[in-house]
Write a protein that holds these residues in place. Structure first.
Motif, PDB file in Angstrom:
ATOM      1  N   GLY A  40      75.906 -78.044   5.250  1.00  0.00           N
ATOM      2  CA  GLY A  40      75.651 -77.141   4.139  1.00  0.00           C
ATOM      3  C   GLY A  40      75.383 -75.715   4.576  1.00  0.00           C
ATOM      4  N   ASP A  41      74.651 -75.550   5.673  1.00  0.00           N
ATOM      5  CA  ASP A  41      74.387 -74.211   6.203  1.00  0.00           C
ATOM      6  C   ASP A  41      75.682 -73.504   6.583  1.00  0.00           C
ATOM      7  OD1 ASP A  41      71.619 -74.619   6.000  1.00  0.00           O
ATOM      8  OD2 ASP A  41      71.431 -75.255   8.095  1.00  0.00           O
ATOM      9  N   TYR A  44      77.752 -72.685   3.417  1.00  0.00           N
ATOM     10  CA  TYR A  44      77.177 -71.527   2.723  1.00  0.00           C
ATOM     11  C   TYR A  44      77.511 -70.232   3.473  1.00  0.00           C
ATOM     12  CZ  TYR A  44      73.788 -68.332   0.700  1.00  0.00           C
ATOM     13  OH  TYR A  44      73.193 -67.247   0.101  1.00  0.00           O
ATOM     14  N   ALA A  45      77.439 -70.267   4.785  1.00  0.00           N
ATOM     15  CA  ALA A  45      77.710 -69.073   5.588  1.00  0.00           C
ATOM     16  C   ALA A  45      79.159 -68.600   5.458  1.00  0.00           C
ATOM     17  CB  ALA A  45      77.380 -69.347   7.056  1.00  0.00           C
ATOM     18  N   SER A  47      80.690 -68.158   2.770  1.00  0.00           N
ATOM     19  CA  SER A  47      80.766 -67.347   1.550  1.00  0.00           C
ATOM     20  C   SER A  47      81.892 -67.762   0.610  1.00  0.00           C
ATOM     21  CB  SER A  47      80.907 -65.858   1.903  1.00  0.00           C
ATOM     22  OG  SER A  47      79.795 -65.424   2.629  1.00  0.00           O
ATOM     23  N   GLY A  52      76.681 -71.419  -3.949  1.00  0.00           N
ATOM     24  CA  GLY A  52      75.373 -70.971  -3.505  1.00  0.00           C
ATOM     25  C   GLY A  52      74.791 -71.906  -2.455  1.00  0.00           C
ATOM     26  N   ALA A  53      73.649 -71.535  -1.959  1.00  0.00           N
ATOM     27  CA  ALA A  53      73.000 -72.311  -0.898  1.00  0.00           C
ATOM     28  C   ALA A  53      72.682 -73.731  -1.351  1.00  0.00           C
ATOM     29  CB  ALA A  53      71.732 -71.606  -0.438  1.00  0.00           C
ATOM     30  N   ILE A  54      72.206 -73.884  -2.577  1.00  0.00           N
ATOM     31  CA  ILE A  54      71.830 -75.221  -3.056  1.00  0.00           C
ATOM     32  C   ILE A  54      73.061 -76.109  -3.184  1.00  0.00           C
ATOM     33  CG2 ILE A  54      70.868 -76.487  -5.026  1.00  0.00           C
ATOM     34  CD1 ILE A  54      68.949 -74.062  -5.390  1.00  0.00           C
ATOM     35  N   ALA A  56      75.967 -75.711  -1.642  1.00  0.00           N
ATOM     36  CA  ALA A  56      76.530 -75.937  -0.303  1.00  0.00           C
ATOM     37  C   ALA A  56      75.747 -77.025   0.439  1.00  0.00           C
ATOM     38  CB  ALA A  56      76.518 -74.633   0.498  1.00  0.00           C
ATOM     39  N   ARG A  57      74.429 -76.975   0.347  1.00  0.00           N
ATOM     40  CA  ARG A  57      73.616 -77.997   1.028  1.00  0.00           C
ATOM     41  C   ARG A  57      73.796 -79.371   0.385  1.00  0.00           C
ATOM     42  NH1 ARG A  57      69.742 -73.505   1.704  1.00  0.00           N
ATOM     43  NH2 ARG A  57      70.140 -72.808   3.813  1.00  0.00           N
TER      44      ARG A  57
END
Length: 118
Positions: A40-41, A44-45, A47, A52-54, A56-57
């Motif tokens: 997920g990190d 998210y990176a 783009s 969003g981060a949530i 993606a994780r």
């Protein structure tokens, strides 16, 4: 992007301003980041639009590998695997992003880089 995680002490030490000690510290920090980053990190990176981060994780937790994320673009059957995990706009954006062959190649390379030593 993947090249960053494949630098060596020798290649960094050859750059202006770096000596062996500082090159070793930098490569060690990069390796530590590689080892601790989740799917997920990494996702998210990259783009991906509307990811969003949530989301993606959650997607990374559900699918487990970057290769599995890449394979979402292979068939409609795979979309059911993530419905309810991420929203429809995130899924649509991801599938559009995966339509670009260079993005899928990047995910495959990053999968190989982040799978090393795991």
């Amino acid at each position: 992007v993947a090249d960053f995680f494949e630098v060596t002490v020798d290649s960094v030490a050859a750059l202006d301003g770096f000596q062996t000690k500082s090159a070793t510290k930098l490569v060690s920090a990069i390796e530590s980041a590689r080892a601790s980053a989740s799917v997920g990190d990494v996702l998210y990176a990259l783009s991906v639009p509307n990811m969003g981060a949530i989301s993606a994780r959650a997607l990374g937790d559900e699918l487990g590998t970057l290769r599995a994320v890449s394979s979402l673009g292979d068939s409609v059957d795979r979309h059911a695997d993530v419905e309810g995990i991420i929203g429809p706009s995130s899924l649509k954006s991801l599938l559009t992003w995966l339509d670009d062959a260079s993005n899928r190649r990047l995910l495959e390379r990053l999968h190989d880089v982040f799978s090393r030593g795991s």
